[in-house]
Write an enzyme that holds these catalytic residues in place. Sequence first.
Site, mmCIF file in Angstrom:
data_model
loop_
_atom_site.group_PDB
_atom_site.id
_atom_site.type_symbol
_atom_site.label_atom_id
_atom_site.label_comp_id
_atom_site.label_asym_id
_atom_site.label_seq_id
_atom_site.Cartn_x
_atom_site.Cartn_y
_atom_site.Cartn_z
ATOM 1 N N LYS A 101 0.845 -1.322 0.080
ATOM 2 C CA LYS A 101 -0.099 0.038 -0.069
ATOM 3 C C LYS A 101 0.784 1.256 0.029
ATOM 4 O O LYS A 101 1.881 1.160 0.661
ATOM 5 C CB LYS A 101 -1.030 -0.068 1.298
ATOM 6 C CG LYS A 101 -2.013 -0.948 1.187
ATOM 7 C CD LYS A 101 -2.966 -1.072 2.252
ATOM 8 C CE LYS A 101 -3.864 -2.174 2.278
ATOM 9 N NZ LYS A 101 -4.791 -2.006 3.522
ATOM 10 N N LYS B 285 4.622 15.025 -7.755
ATOM 11 C CA LYS B 285 3.915 14.009 -6.746
ATOM 12 C C LYS B 285 4.748 13.162 -6.139
ATOM 13 O O LYS B 285 5.703 12.679 -6.787
ATOM 14 C CB LYS B 285 2.852 13.206 -7.336
ATOM 15 C CG LYS B 285 1.987 12.499 -6.589
ATOM 16 C CD LYS B 285 0.781 11.779 -7.663
ATOM 17 C CE LYS B 285 1.451 10.460 -8.321
ATOM 18 N NZ LYS B 285 -0.001 9.801 -9.067
#
Length: 158
Positions: free
Chosen positions: A70, A83
Amino acid sequence: MFGEAEYELELNVAAGEAWDLFGTLEIGKFVEQQLPHLIQKVEVIEGDGGVGTLLKLTFELGTGGPNSYKEKFTKIDIEKRIKETEVVEGGYLELGFTLFRVRFEIIEKGVDSSIIKITIEYEVKEEAKANASFVSINTLAEIAEAAKIHLNKNKAPN
């Protein structure tokens, strides 16, 4: 132990067009559809693409890294077109890494030209430093190359 890997690729599209793909959730959808041999599934667990968005990435077996993990969007700077994501569960963390961060930066080069710069930063515990060999920029480089082809095909005519 701290390490870093970088990759740069010139794109034949404006920085804004490249950011629309790399700076959003679109890159996950693109990879899942176009490169299933790398990443089988990109699931949005929480969020809408902004800071705090949580994704689960499931990789094709045999890609050399973890099977899944994750990651969370930890920084999105729209003006600078940066980002950053960090692994927050599973994957590299289970291999002794204390940090695994990926940064996508779109650099404006000209009206119809930009550069995608991808950086991996990682820290690994001393006793697990042999696992640093699992870090590779190759998957991200392949994604950038495929995205370049995709962006050129979908380029708006002047």
